[in-house]
Write an enzyme that holds these catalytic residues in place. Sequence first.
Site, PDB file in Angstrom:
ATOM      1  N   ASP A  81       1.436  -7.265  -3.510  1.00 22.87           N
ATOM      2  CA  ASP A  81       1.578  -6.884  -2.104  1.00 22.87           C
ATOM      3  C   ASP A  81       1.322  -8.122  -1.227  1.00 22.87           C
ATOM      4  OD1 ASP A  81       1.881  -5.078   0.025  1.00 22.87           O
ATOM      5  OD2 ASP A  81      -0.258  -4.583   0.080  1.00 22.87           O
ATOM      6  N   HIS A  82       2.212  -8.401  -0.292  1.00 20.94           N
ATOM      7  CA  HIS A  82       2.058  -9.541   0.627  1.00 20.94           C
ATOM      8  C   HIS A  82       1.856 -10.876  -0.071  1.00 20.94           C
ATOM      9  CE1 HIS A  82       2.185  -7.100   4.251  1.00 20.94           C
ATOM     10  NE2 HIS A  82       1.355  -6.251   3.667  1.00 20.94           N
ATOM     11  N   GLY A 209       1.399  -0.497   6.700  1.00 17.35           N
ATOM     12  CA  GLY A 209       0.495  -0.076   7.772  1.00 17.35           C
ATOM     13  C   GLY A 209       0.609   1.403   8.068  1.00 17.35           C
TER      14      GLY A 209
HETATM   15  C1  PGH Z   1      -0.463  -1.881   3.784  1.00 18.88           C
HETATM   16  C2  PGH Z   1      -1.550  -0.880   4.064  1.00 18.88           C
HETATM   17  N1  PGH Z   1      -0.596  -2.641   2.684  1.00 18.88           N
HETATM   18  O1  PGH Z   1       0.323  -3.582   2.361  1.00 18.88           O
HETATM   19  O2  PGH Z   1       0.516  -2.028   4.491  1.00 18.88           O
HETATM   20  O3  PGH Z   1      -1.570  -0.430   5.419  1.00 18.88           O
HETATM   21  O4  PGH Z   1      -3.816  -0.603   6.512  1.00 18.88           O
HETATM   22  O5  PGH Z   1      -2.284   1.241   7.098  1.00 18.88           O
HETATM   23  O6  PGH Z   1      -3.368   1.234   4.887  1.00 18.88           O
HETATM   24  P1  PGH Z   1      -2.842   0.415   6.008  1.00 18.88           P
HETATM   25 ZN    ZN Z   2       1.152  -4.255   4.198  1.00 21.09          ZN
HETATM   26 CA    CA Z   3       3.919  -9.744   7.132  1.00 21.33          CA
END
Ligand code: PGH
Ligand code: ZN
Ligand code: CA
Length: 305
Positions: A81-82, A209
């Site tokens: 993730d990211h 998010g």
């Molecule tokens: C998210 C999590 N992780 O990559 O996008 O978002 O902070 O809303 O859980 P939240």
């Molecule tokens: Zn995220």
């Molecule tokens: Ca980003």
Amino acid sequence: MLVTNNDLLLPAMREAYAVGAFNINNLESLLAVVEAAVEERSPVIVAVTPSSIRYAGLPYVAGLVKTAAERSSVPMSLHLDHGKDFETVTNCISAGFTSVMIDGSHLRFEENIALTKRVVDLAHSKGVSVEAELGRLTGVEESTVEQREAVLTDPDAAGEFVERTGVDSLAVAIGTSHGAYKFKGEPKLDFERLRLIREKVKVPLVLHGASSVPQWIVEKAVKYGAELTGAKGIPEEHIRKAVSLGISKINIDTDLRLAFTAAIREFLTESPKVFDPRKILGSAREAMKEVVKAKMRLFGSSGKA
Ligand code: PGH
Ligand code: ZN
Ligand code: CA
């Protein structure tokens, strides 16, 4: 079994449900997510960020998730993730990740395309799926129309981006943000923008998010001493609508953190004589599992595995 994000998201896009991507950083959060998936008979994405990798160690994280996947009856992917750079992506693919996100959303359009394309070439040669991001998730803080336009995903640019990179899925910015404080006023997402993006982009769309910051969990945490003034998330009906408009993957981290913290605060206060870590962390694991199961029902992925 361990599969790629494409294996999970293409059926989801076809059948108009979403697969949850849940962030894990330790054994408790991993077991909560996997047990929830098995009980709900749901496909699931186990998401790990670079900071979680720094916290737990790459071989430990990869080993735990691969073991969980081998032993469980539902399909799951191990997803970065990211991911911010090529090196992190390379290390994760070597460690056995089946899906990676390259987040070049902070870069200029052409630079984001170049980085994403480079990751796609490597990942596809190894049978690994790639998610990219276009637009920035800080959109809710921007007050004028011009400021919002500058950070939310442009539908035409999204179409061009996906075509030129060959990416497997795309994270879009429509007004969500990371963390527990998503809106100062009323929660608002740009659904018209999502509809236009869905028309221009042929691959699965991703909503980051997306935590709802359930008030009952916030209240429990606060009752046992947490400070969370102003915490606010995405209402569940907004999530349902986003899925109906074509979101196929939904990222959840904050709601699990809140469930973990509220459960541990309550447990330590209510059971002052207990000092067995399995009991303390077990209460958190159970609380996170209930949150994950509720998400799977909300996203429509329950019963799809
Ligand atoms: C998210 C999590 N992780 O990559 O996008 O978002 O902070 O809303 O859980 P939240
Ligand atoms: Zn995220
Ligand atoms: Ca980003």
